[in-house]
Design an enzyme around this catalytic site. Structure first.
Site, PDB file in Angstrom:
ATOM      1  N   SER A  19       0.818  -1.199   0.000  1.00 56.32           N
ATOM      2  CA  SER A  19       0.000   0.000   0.000  1.00 56.32           C
ATOM      3  C   SER A  19       0.859   1.259   0.000  1.00 56.32           C
ATOM      4  CB  SER A  19      -0.956  -0.062   1.188  1.00 56.32           C
ATOM      5  OG  SER A  19      -2.104   0.680   0.935  1.00 56.32           O
ATOM      6  N   LYS A  68     -22.955  18.503   6.973  1.00 58.66           N
ATOM      7  CA  LYS A  68     -22.039  18.675   8.104  1.00 58.66           C
ATOM      8  C   LYS A  68     -21.979  17.442   8.998  1.00 58.66           C
ATOM      9  CE  LYS A  68     -19.229  21.325  10.447  1.00 58.66           C
ATOM     10  NZ  LYS A  68     -17.957  21.771   9.855  1.00 58.66           N
TER      11      LYS A  68
END
Length: 359
Positions: free
Chosen positions: A131, A183
């Site tokens: 990765s 939000k």
């Protein structure tokens, strides 16, 4: 992605090690071993060996050494030092990491890739380069594997934790007041909503495309070839066959002098007569280096001289420092949510809080 720790060594010291350590401390100067290089033979090519070990994060933190983490900022700083040292001709990235944080990895990979024009940079997967760690390895000029090494995991992963059921069992109910429709997306105290899931999916896809393009550029492979790996792990000759690495090497076990020997094939390709003794360090030097790192990252540099004089081992120092840190942290918000008798849980909580998504 995933996290790093580094040391690079080469140039002889003319003073007995413990005398140097204590002299530096008594003069008010902490010895910074990453700037002290050692070489047995003055005629050999000078090589900086930068260790990239453990989980990777963008910025260094006080608990990194205890959690086995290394930061991208540390890696860039050490590569920059090696580039500026006129005696260094080759930089070896010695990697053993499962990957780490997304933030910062693309900038570091670009920095390494561009630095290849200044000095030779070679990656050695010993043993894991997955990765984010593979993003770093791929940025080098060549990648070599040991017989047990693995590379790949070219993908991106993120998790949303829905702990609303746990909250309910604990008798806790969260009421969130917010403005802006998005939000409250990914609030862990509520099930994920469809818009939040869609947004997270789009971001993961965007980062994946960036990751694939980075590896394709670094390894001169097609986008299709990278995607066809399906973020799998590849080992040995298979990794070389599909273009994720350049060759195999056989490393002997690291001996008491911390030297690494490699097989003839890689010696010819890498000129690794010069690699033997590159990762060279006696046991005392390694212990002092670890003591300095532990004390500095724990923000207790005053303990370095005390530990050296009392011949405290790095393991003993870690236990002492963790005890002090746990006591200091007892009053903080982090510890208020954890069992107070578990420093290991404290460290794991700190680690988890530093990365929400990874590659």
């Amino acid at each position: 992605m995933e996290i790093l720790q580094t040391n690079w060594l080469c140039r002889p010291m003319m003073i007995e090690q413990k005398s140097f350590d204590l002299l530096s401390l008594y003069n008010g100067k902490q010895p910074i071993f990453k700037n002290i290089k050692h070489a047995v033979n003055q005629n050999i090519e000078k090589t900086a060996v930068i260790e990239i070990h453990g989980i990777l994060t963008k910025k260094p933190g006080a608990f990194d050494v205890f959690l086995g983490m290394t930061s991208y900022e540390q890696i860039e700083e050490q590569i920059t030092q090696a580039l500026a040292d006129s005696s260094i001709e080759t930089i070896i990235l010695e990697i053993d990491s499962p990957g780490g944080e997304v933030n910062g990895i693309f900038d570091l990979a670009d920095f390494i890739y561009e630095s290849r024009a200044k000095k030779r940079i070679v990656a050695l997967a010993n043993d894991d380069a997955y990765s984010a760690a593979y993003a770093i390895a791929s940025s080098a000029e060549k990648i070599f594997l040991t017989r047990t090494s693995g590379v790949g995991s070219i993908g991106v992963i993120a998790s949303h934790i829905d702990q609303s059921g746990f909250d309910e069992k604990c008798g806790i109910k969260y009421t969130t007041i917010f403005t802006g429709k998005r939000k409250n997306d990914l609030n862990p105290h509520e099930p994920i909503n469809s818009e939040g899931l869609k947004s997270l999916r789009e971001e993961i896809d965007r980062l994946y495309e960036m990751f694939v393009q980075l590896i394709a550029r670094n390894r001169n492979l097609s986008i299709e070839a990278i995607k066809s790996t399906e973020a799998g792990l590849y080992f040995g000759e298979k990794a070389v066959e599909i273009g994720l690495a350049d060759g195999m090497t056989i490393l002997s076990s690291i001996n008491k002098n911390r030297s690494i020997t490699m097989n003839e094939q890689t010696t010819t390709d890498l000129e690794t007569d010069n690699l033997t003794n590159k990762i060279k360090n006696d046991s005392y030097h390694a212990e002092v280096l670890e003591l300095i790192r532990l004390c500095n990252l724990s923000r207790m540099p005053e303990k370095i001289g005390e530990f050296i004089e009392q011949n405290v081992s790095s393991k003993q120092a870690q236990e002492i420092l963790m005890s002090i840190l746990a006591e200091r942290t007892m009053k903080t918000e982090i510890l208020s949510t954890l069992p107070q008798n578990s420093s290991e849980d404290l460290m794991m909580q700190v680690a988890r809080s530093r990365a929400q998504s990874g590659i």
